[in-house]
Design an enzyme around this catalytic site. Structure first.
Site, PDB file in Angstrom:
ATOM      1  CG  ASP A   9      18.882   3.185  88.451  1.00 30.04           C
ATOM      2  OD1 ASP A   9      19.790   2.563  87.663  1.00 30.04           O
ATOM      3  OD2 ASP A   9      18.747   4.293  88.258  1.00 30.04           O
TER       4      ASP A   9
ATOM      5  N   GLY B 149      20.878   7.417  90.894  1.00 28.41           N
ATOM      6  CA  GLY B 149      19.929   6.497  91.494  1.00 28.41           C
ATOM      7  C   GLY B 149      19.422   7.173  92.740  1.00 28.41           C
TER       8      GLY B 149
ATOM      9  N   PRO C   5      22.771  13.374  94.657  1.00 27.69           N
ATOM     10  CG  PRO C   5      24.746  13.804  92.736  1.00 27.69           C
ATOM     11  CD  PRO C   5      24.245  13.110  94.268  1.00 27.69           C
TER      12      PRO C   5
END
Ligand code: MEV
Length: 316
Positions: free
Chosen positions: A152, A107, A101
């Site tokens: 991330d 991330g 998403p």
């Protein structure tokens, strides 16, 4: 010539988001149920330098030349070329798909960059090693976030549970017992850059108070690391609850996130917290394997947009 493809998973931050931007440690895990994938297909008859990009999820179908030079995809491609001291690549088609998403704290931007850098460097005959992939993806992250910590790009490159602290070597965590996480999506788009920028403004206005909160979060992360490494899941759950309370103090939660967190706890989660930038996006709950489905059902009942049940094991 064959096609070159690479993929990268989504991620979830178990402990320490936001404080990690200010030098505190944080713990993140890969979420393999969602993935970004990039396929580079050579176009031998096209002009050298002619790169066509398709990213249906964001409605992109364009030549690289028509993309703004500071577009994250253009920057990622340029970084790979300049690293290889090339001024252009042989003509190719680059197709980007993702089930992660968008702007939801999972991330997605980092995963697209990592998959692109891997597939494109392989296409050019020089597949980059993980440290280089992660370092270049970090450069692209700066466009998304402004002041990213680097967690991330690191977790989606190495696809292992990590203990991360800015400027320190990354540490892979070895978990004796697998973790069952239920991820609940509020469905609310929330760009990380905005939440990170607001925390920065608040910190600038009252550094002493916010540094105190960052210190408390950092201390929770240290305790969480030992709890995770010794398989004390109940303790992990309690620490997640404490971390969520501090994220509320940082003003990065929202009524929707709080509702999902409360619901997960009532449904039997060992602990729950928002995960990532906050304000919208996702929360996570730590569950015993037997209760994960029940927690997921309850989250959907109170309005979660979607849920993911994921297992993080020693081999993850
Ligand atoms: C985003 O996944 C986590 C934040 O801590 C930002 C960062 O570390 O760059 C909110």
């Amino acid at each position: 010539m064959p096609a070159f493809s690479a993929s990268a998973p989504g991620k979830s931050i178990l402990f320490g988001e936001h404080a990690v931007v200010y030098g505190k440690p944080a713990i993140a895990v890969p979420v393999r149920q969602v993935q970004a994938k990039v396929i580079v297909t050579p176009k031998p008859k096209s002009q050298p330098g002619n790169i066509h990009i398709q990213a249906p999820a964001i409605g992109l179908d364009t030549d690289l030349l028509d993309l703004a030079p500071n577009h994250p995809l253009a920057v990622a491609i340029d970084l790979v070329l300049s690293h290889l001291k090339l001024s252009y690549a042989p003509g190719c088609n680059l197709r980007i798909t993702s089930t992660i998403p968008l702007a939801a704290g999972m991330g997605s931007g980092a995963a697209v960059s990592v998959a692109l850098i891997r597939a494109f460097s392989a296409y050019l005959g020089k597949p980059f090693p993980p440290e280089q992939v992660s370092a270049l993806a970090y450069e692209v992250e700066k466009l998304y976030h402004g002041t990213p910590s680097g967690i991330d790009n690191t977790v989606v490159t190495y696809t292992k549970p990590i203990y991360f602290q800015r400027g320190q070597p990354i540490e892979i965590l070895h978990l004796p017992a697998s973790l069952t996480l239920v991820i609940g999506d509020t469905g609310i788009i929330s760009p990380t850059a905005k939440a990170v920028g607001d925390v920065r403004q608040a910190w600038l206005a009252d550094p002493g108070y916010y540094e105190g909160l960052f210190d408390e979060i950092g201390a929770i992360v240290q305790q969480a690391r030992s709890a995770l490494e010794s398989g004390q899941l109940e303790k992990c759950g309690t620490l997640m609850d404490s971390n969520h309370a501090l994220l509320c103090e940082l003003d990065v939660s929202s009524p929707e996130l709080n509702r999902l967190v409360e619901t997960a706890r009532k449904a039997g989660a060992l602990g729950a917290k928002l995960s990532g930038g906050g304000r919208g996006g996702n929360m996570i709950a730590l569950a015993t394997a037997g209760e994960a489905v029940q927690i997921s059902d309850q989250l959907l009942e109170v309005g979660a947009h979607r849920t993911i049940i994921t297992q993080i094991g020693a081999q993850s």
